[in-house]
Scaffold this motif. Sequence first.
Motif, mmCIF file in Angstrom:
data_model
loop_
_atom_site.group_PDB
_atom_site.id
_atom_site.type_symbol
_atom_site.label_atom_id
_atom_site.label_comp_id
_atom_site.label_asym_id
_atom_site.label_seq_id
_atom_site.Cartn_x
_atom_site.Cartn_y
_atom_site.Cartn_z
ATOM 1 N N GLY A 11 0.810 -1.209 0.000
ATOM 2 C CA GLY A 11 0.000 0.000 0.000
ATOM 3 C C GLY A 11 0.846 1.262 0.000
ATOM 4 O O GLY A 11 0.556 2.224 -0.725
ATOM 5 N N LEU A 12 1.895 1.279 0.806
ATOM 6 C CA LEU A 12 2.783 2.437 0.832
ATOM 7 C C LEU A 12 3.502 2.607 -0.506
ATOM 8 O O LEU A 12 3.728 3.730 -0.971
ATOM 9 N N LEU A 13 3.862 1.481 -1.127
ATOM 10 C CA LEU A 13 4.514 1.549 -2.436
ATOM 11 C C LEU A 13 3.571 2.124 -3.488
ATOM 12 O O LEU A 13 3.994 2.934 -4.333
ATOM 13 N N VAL A 14 2.308 1.739 -3.444
ATOM 14 C CA VAL A 14 1.329 2.270 -4.392
ATOM 15 C C VAL A 14 1.226 3.788 -4.253
ATOM 16 O O VAL A 14 1.180 4.521 -5.245
ATOM 17 N N PHE A 15 1.184 4.272 -3.024
ATOM 18 C CA PHE A 15 1.130 5.720 -2.807
ATOM 19 C C PHE A 15 2.372 6.394 -3.404
ATOM 20 O O PHE A 15 2.271 7.409 -4.099
ATOM 21 N N ALA A 16 3.549 5.823 -3.140
ATOM 22 C CA ALA A 16 4.796 6.419 -3.633
ATOM 23 C C ALA A 16 4.844 6.407 -5.159
ATOM 24 O O ALA A 16 5.261 7.380 -5.795
ATOM 25 N N LEU A 17 4.395 5.320 -5.770
ATOM 26 C CA LEU A 17 4.402 5.242 -7.232
ATOM 27 C C LEU A 17 3.378 6.197 -7.838
ATOM 28 O O LEU A 17 3.593 6.757 -8.919
ATOM 29 N N GLY A 18 2.261 6.375 -7.150
ATOM 30 C CA GLY A 18 1.286 7.358 -7.609
ATOM 31 C C GLY A 18 1.874 8.764 -7.606
ATOM 32 O O GLY A 18 1.678 9.542 -8.549
ATOM 33 N N ALA A 19 2.628 9.086 -6.539
ATOM 34 C CA ALA A 19 3.291 10.391 -6.474
ATOM 35 C C ALA A 19 4.353 10.523 -7.561
ATOM 36 O O ALA A 19 4.559 11.603 -8.129
ATOM 37 N N LEU A 20 5.029 9.404 -7.874
ATOM 38 C CA LEU A 20 6.032 9.414 -8.935
ATOM 39 C C LEU A 20 5.388 9.708 -10.295
ATOM 40 O O LEU A 20 5.948 10.434 -11.120
ATOM 41 N N CYS A 21 4.192 9.168 -10.509
ATOM 42 C CA CYS A 21 3.452 9.476 -11.741
ATOM 43 C C CYS A 21 3.129 10.973 -11.806
ATOM 44 O O CYS A 21 3.239 11.600 -12.867
ATOM 45 N N ALA A 22 2.725 11.528 -10.681
ATOM 46 C CA ALA A 22 2.387 12.948 -10.651
ATOM 47 C C ALA A 22 3.591 13.817 -10.975
ATOM 48 O O ALA A 22 3.447 14.914 -11.528
ATOM 49 N N ALA A 23 4.788 13.311 -10.659
ATOM 50 C CA ALA A 23 6.011 14.062 -10.956
ATOM 51 C C ALA A 23 6.426 13.919 -12.417
ATOM 52 O O ALA A 23 7.415 14.528 -12.834
#
Length: 420
Positions: free
Chosen positions: A99-111
């Motif tokens: 779950g934490l990885l999904v959040f981090a990857l979502g933020a990476l997409c936003a970047a």
Amino acid sequence: MDSGVETFLRLGAALAIGLLIGVERGWREREASEGKRIAGVRTYGLIGLLGGGAGLLANQFGAAFLGLAFVAVAGVFTAAYLADLRRSEDIGITSLVAGLLVFALGALCAAGHIAAAAAAAVVATLLLSYKPQLHRWVSALHPEEIRAGLQLLLISTVLLPVLPNRSYGPWQALNPYAIWWMVVLIAALSFAGYVAVRIGGVKRGIVFTGLFGGLASSTAVTLHFSRLGRSEPKLASTLSSGILLASGTMLPRMVLVASVVNVDLLRPMLVPAAAMAILLYAPVFFYWRSSDENAVDVGSSLKNPLDLRSALAFGVLLAVILVLGKGLQEWTGSGGVLALAAASGVMDIDAITLSLAKLGREGLATRVVVPGLFIAAAVNSLVKAGLAATIGGREIGRRVGIPLAAAAVSGPTLAWLFAG
């Protein structure tokens, strides 16, 4: 691209990543009743979208906002995990980390790093879905093999960087950094082949042992299968297949090692190596059809190829051949180098492969290097044919001797033609 469309694309990628990992996690916990799971497909999708949204808002409110959002998500997940722990006593934190990885990857997409985030999500999903296989592979390893892997890391990440990267000795032939780097390359390849055989286990039979055992040592596989053939004559066809597979695997390994050291050798080596490999692999199909399919459950006597003493011994051998090769090149020209290649092929082709590739990078003509490599491979093939006939008996000797002899003739001949 329009900024609004790009924003939707980034959020869509974040959502897709969450759904991808959520599908795997949901399937893994599909038997749990509704409300009994920490997170399912919808939750992971929303976490990915939340990460993407937080990443976009961080552009306006600063990186601290993204950090606080991550802490908040981690807190919610941790609370849910502790509540579930009291009920199920399952201490695994895989779903929490996912779950934490999904959040981090979502933020990476936003970047804007959508490709990197998508690749990481695919790799993460594969790791999550291959849990039984990974556990089985790890349980198949022995303590000494774990230590060997750590020794590989020692010689590559600790010893290699501290060695001087300059030439010493006669004809400036010895570069400690370059020599040890080549030792690490061979150790890594050999260890990978050994671990592949150990993980596959005896149930994989001749094909697995032949192909991956050849990465560790085709000579060791030849000796092992020849001994089995002496005691089990009915396995002659099957064991001959394994010997030829291991011997054939030696060729792409040789091309890989040589081209890593000297990329200019890749093109002229391809045709001779392919011809030799075809001559060795082709009979396997016919031998396999006539083999006893119930008799393929044979193990490999391959010994762990990696320890510090063997690495040092190989380094010394490599240094000696480098000096001899450079000296023979100076004293006698190409003839002496080719004679050294033939003599070295009796024992092993790794050291002469690395030495000739390095000499080629330093100025030795390709028309000498490539034939020299295949002369070494040819001599090594003939040695294995002799071992198979002497130890394994007439049947195995005949079955592997003819293909190995044909490969030994074709390799150097084609190397002369394509290296000019």
